[in-house]
Design a protein around this motif. Sequence first.
Motif, PDB file in Angstrom:
ATOM      1  N   GLN A 176       0.833  -1.199   0.000  1.00 21.45           N
ATOM      2  CA  GLN A 176       0.000   0.000   0.000  1.00 21.45           C
ATOM      3  C   GLN A 176       0.872   1.256   0.000  1.00 21.45           C
ATOM      4  OE1 GLN A 176      -3.421   0.078  -0.375  1.00 21.45           O
ATOM      5  NE2 GLN A 176      -2.918   2.197  -0.789  1.00 21.45           N
ATOM      6  N   GLU A 177       1.951   1.247   0.770  1.00 28.13           N
ATOM      7  CA  GLU A 177       2.859   2.395   0.793  1.00 28.13           C
ATOM      8  C   GLU A 177       3.477   2.628  -0.583  1.00 28.13           C
ATOM      9  OE1 GLU A 177       5.707   1.931   3.986  1.00 28.13           O
ATOM     10  OE2 GLU A 177       4.096   1.483   5.410  1.00 28.13           O
ATOM     11  N   LEU A 178       3.832   1.545  -1.266  1.00 33.51           N
ATOM     12  CA  LEU A 178       4.405   1.669  -2.601  1.00 33.51           C
ATOM     13  C   LEU A 178       3.376   2.224  -3.577  1.00 33.51           C
ATOM     14  CD1 LEU A 178       6.982   1.207  -4.212  1.00 33.51           C
ATOM     15  CD2 LEU A 178       6.174  -1.110  -4.683  1.00 33.51           C
ATOM     16  N   HIS A 179       2.141   1.728  -3.526  1.00 30.68           N
ATOM     17  CA  HIS A 179       1.076   2.264  -4.376  1.00 30.68           C
ATOM     18  C   HIS A 179       0.840   3.742  -4.077  1.00 30.68           C
ATOM     19  CE1 HIS A 179      -0.188  -1.871  -5.495  1.00 30.68           C
ATOM     20  NE2 HIS A 179      -0.633  -1.258  -6.567  1.00 30.68           N
ATOM     21  N   ASP A 180       0.838   4.107  -2.806  1.00 28.20           N
ATOM     22  CA  ASP A 180       0.619   5.511  -2.431  1.00 28.20           C
ATOM     23  C   ASP A 180       1.741   6.422  -2.937  1.00 28.20           C
ATOM     24  OD1 ASP A 180      -1.703   4.714  -1.150  1.00 28.20           O
ATOM     25  OD2 ASP A 180      -0.846   4.835   0.870  1.00 28.20           O
ATOM     26  N   ALA A 181       2.939   5.874  -3.080  1.00 32.57           N
ATOM     27  CA  ALA A 181       4.092   6.659  -3.534  1.00 32.57           C
ATOM     28  C   ALA A 181       4.162   6.775  -5.056  1.00 32.57           C
ATOM     29  CB  ALA A 181       5.385   6.017  -3.013  1.00 32.57           C
ATOM     30  N   ALA A 182       3.325   6.024  -5.776  1.00 29.16           N
ATOM     31  CA  ALA A 182       3.370   6.027  -7.244  1.00 29.16           C
ATOM     32  C   ALA A 182       3.056   7.419  -7.792  1.00 29.16           C
ATOM     33  CB  ALA A 182       2.380   5.010  -7.799  1.00 29.16           C
ATOM     34  N   ARG A 183       3.741   7.788  -8.862  1.00 30.61           N
ATOM     35  CA  ARG A 183       3.569   9.091  -9.505  1.00 30.61           C
ATOM     36  C   ARG A 183       3.248   8.895 -10.983  1.00 30.61           C
ATOM     37  NH1 ARG A 183       2.537  10.002  -5.241  1.00 30.61           N
ATOM     38  NH2 ARG A 183       3.812  10.900  -3.639  1.00 30.61           N
ATOM     39  N   ILE A 184       2.973   9.988 -11.654  1.00 34.22           N
ATOM     40  CA  ILE A 184       2.706   9.970 -13.090  1.00 34.22           C
ATOM     41  C   ILE A 184       3.916   9.378 -13.813  1.00 34.22           C
ATOM     42  CG2 ILE A 184       2.333  11.463 -15.106  1.00 34.22           C
ATOM     43  CD1 ILE A 184       0.891  13.409 -13.209  1.00 34.22           C
ATOM     44  N   PRO A 185       3.681   8.521 -14.826  1.00 37.01           N
ATOM     45  CA  PRO A 185       4.815   7.955 -15.565  1.00 37.01           C
ATOM     46  C   PRO A 185       5.778   9.037 -16.054  1.00 37.01           C
ATOM     47  CG  PRO A 185       2.770   6.932 -16.272  1.00 37.01           C
ATOM     48  CD  PRO A 185       2.400   8.060 -15.351  1.00 37.01           C
ATOM     49  N   ARG A 186       7.065   8.764 -15.878  1.00 38.43           N
ATOM     50  CA  ARG A 186       8.150   9.637 -16.336  1.00 38.43           C
ATOM     51  C   ARG A 186       8.243  10.965 -15.579  1.00 38.43           C
ATOM     52  NH1 ARG A 186       9.339   6.616 -20.831  1.00 38.43           N
ATOM     53  NH2 ARG A 186       7.563   5.600 -21.774  1.00 38.43           N
ATOM     54  N   SER A 187       7.640  11.034 -14.378  1.00 37.30           N
ATOM     55  CA  SER A 187       7.760  12.258 -13.574  1.00 37.30           C
ATOM     56  C   SER A 187       9.220  12.486 -13.226  1.00 37.30           C
ATOM     57  CB  SER A 187       6.965  12.129 -12.265  1.00 37.30           C
ATOM     58  OG  SER A 187       5.594  12.028 -12.501  1.00 37.30           O
ATOM     59  N   PRO A 188       9.654  13.746 -13.234  1.00 33.64           N
ATOM     60  CA  PRO A 188      11.041  14.033 -12.850  1.00 33.64           C
ATOM     61  C   PRO A 188      11.329  13.496 -11.443  1.00 33.64           C
ATOM     62  CG  PRO A 188      10.002  15.973 -13.803  1.00 33.64           C
ATOM     63  CD  PRO A 188       8.918  14.950 -13.623  1.00 33.64           C
TER      64      PRO A 188
ATOM     65  N   THR B  20      11.680  10.355 -10.591  1.00 30.41           N
ATOM     66  CA  THR B  20      11.154   9.020 -10.319  1.00 30.41           C
ATOM     67  C   THR B  20      11.907   7.973 -11.129  1.00 30.41           C
ATOM     68  OG1 THR B  20       9.465   9.121 -12.073  1.00 30.41           O
ATOM     69  CG2 THR B  20       8.821   9.918  -9.876  1.00 30.41           C
ATOM     70  N   ILE B  21      11.815   6.743 -10.683  1.00 32.85           N
ATOM     71  CA  ILE B  21      12.359   5.612 -11.423  1.00 32.85           C
ATOM     72  C   ILE B  21      11.226   4.629 -11.693  1.00 32.85           C
ATOM     73  CG2 ILE B  21      14.715   5.799 -10.533  1.00 32.85           C
ATOM     74  CD1 ILE B  21      13.972   3.499  -8.558  1.00 32.85           C
ATOM     75  N   ARG B  22      11.345   3.885 -12.766  1.00 38.09           N
ATOM     76  CA  ARG B  22      10.358   2.869 -13.119  1.00 38.09           C
ATOM     77  C   ARG B  22      10.739   1.581 -12.394  1.00 38.09           C
ATOM     78  NH1 ARG B  22      10.046   0.243 -18.930  1.00 38.09           N
ATOM     79  NH2 ARG B  22       8.125  -0.954 -18.739  1.00 38.09           N
ATOM     80  N   THR B  23       9.793   0.999 -11.675  1.00 39.81           N
ATOM     81  CA  THR B  23      10.070  -0.212 -10.909  1.00 39.81           C
ATOM     82  C   THR B  23       9.058  -1.300 -11.243  1.00 39.81           C
ATOM     83  OG1 THR B  23       8.663   0.340  -9.018  1.00 39.81           O
ATOM     84  CG2 THR B  23      10.927   1.191  -8.990  1.00 39.81           C
ATOM     85  N   SER B  24       9.371  -2.514 -10.863  1.00 41.99           N
ATOM     86  CA  SER B  24       8.457  -3.641 -11.002  1.00 41.99           C
ATOM     87  C   SER B  24       8.334  -4.309  -9.645  1.00 41.99           C
ATOM     88  CB  SER B  24       8.985  -4.643 -12.026  1.00 41.99           C
ATOM     89  OG  SER B  24       8.155  -5.788 -12.058  1.00 41.99           O
ATOM     90  N   THR B  25       7.117  -4.555  -9.216  1.00 41.34           N
ATOM     91  CA  THR B  25       6.871  -5.253  -7.955  1.00 41.34           C
ATOM     92  C   THR B  25       5.791  -6.300  -8.202  1.00 41.34           C
ATOM     93  OG1 THR B  25       7.383  -3.247  -6.703  1.00 41.34           O
ATOM     94  CG2 THR B  25       6.182  -4.993  -5.542  1.00 41.34           C
ATOM     95  N   THR B  26       6.111  -7.531  -7.958  1.00 43.77           N
ATOM     96  CA  THR B  26       5.153  -8.615  -8.101  1.00 43.77           C
ATOM     97  C   THR B  26       5.210  -9.452  -6.834  1.00 43.77           C
ATOM     98  OG1 THR B  26       5.536  -8.681 -10.486  1.00 43.77           O
ATOM     99  CG2 THR B  26       4.466 -10.604  -9.494  1.00 43.77           C
ATOM    100  N   ILE B  27       4.097  -9.536  -6.143  1.00 38.66           N
ATOM    101  CA  ILE B  27       4.038 -10.298  -4.899  1.00 38.66           C
ATOM    102  C   ILE B  27       2.783 -11.156  -4.936  1.00 38.66           C
ATOM    103  CG2 ILE B  27       3.821 -10.185  -2.385  1.00 38.66           C
ATOM    104  CD1 ILE B  27       5.220  -7.411  -2.608  1.00 38.66           C
ATOM    105  N   ALA B  28       2.930 -12.419  -4.671  1.00 41.56           N
ATOM    106  CA  ALA B  28       1.783 -13.310  -4.576  1.00 41.56           C
ATOM    107  C   ALA B  28       1.987 -14.186  -3.343  1.00 41.56           C
ATOM    108  CB  ALA B  28       1.664 -14.174  -5.817  1.00 41.56           C
TER     109      ALA B  28
END
Length: 181
Positions: A152-164, A166-174
């Motif tokens: 949830q913290e990671l989702h809350d920290a998400a920004r518009i794609p390519r925002s100054p 920011t870095i593009r990340t991948s998170t997959t948890i099951a």
Amino acid sequence: MSLGDPPGRRQAALRAMAHPVRLQMLSLLTGASLTAADIARELGLTHANASYHLRNLLAGGLIVQDGEERIRGGIAKRYRYDSARDRVRERDAFDPSYGESQQALFAAVANELVRRTAEADWSVGDTMTDAELWVDPEVFRVIRDRIAQAIQELHDAARIPRSPGTIRTSTTIAMFRMGQP
């Protein structure tokens, strides 16, 4: 999607998520509300294709409309994914009646992970685990809930794609309980 949703709506939501393009769209819509045109540009889709997938996500209750804006004399709808809403359900009361749809979703996520690893920057490190473990049920619940909080913290920290900045990340948890072998 929550346990209070009618079974047909839950099934529609799981089917909608089981498409790789829609998984990408949900990721984009976590950081910002976007229009079909925004998504089409970001994912290299046609506007019509982006609109089609957005309608499926909306019909499944996975995204919400988040306003409208006037663009060149027309009106463009903005959509977003509300990750907090999907965390509301009681995890221990998860309805097993739609396990088949969950399996399809997990298969789609696995394919999405293959796509993402092809675009990974392995020079900066990563973390990963894959294990089938036997643990105390309370330990599992506590760890699952901590991981859910971090998600949830990671989702809350998400920004518009390519925002100054920011870095593009991948998170997959099951995480799920296994049946008896």
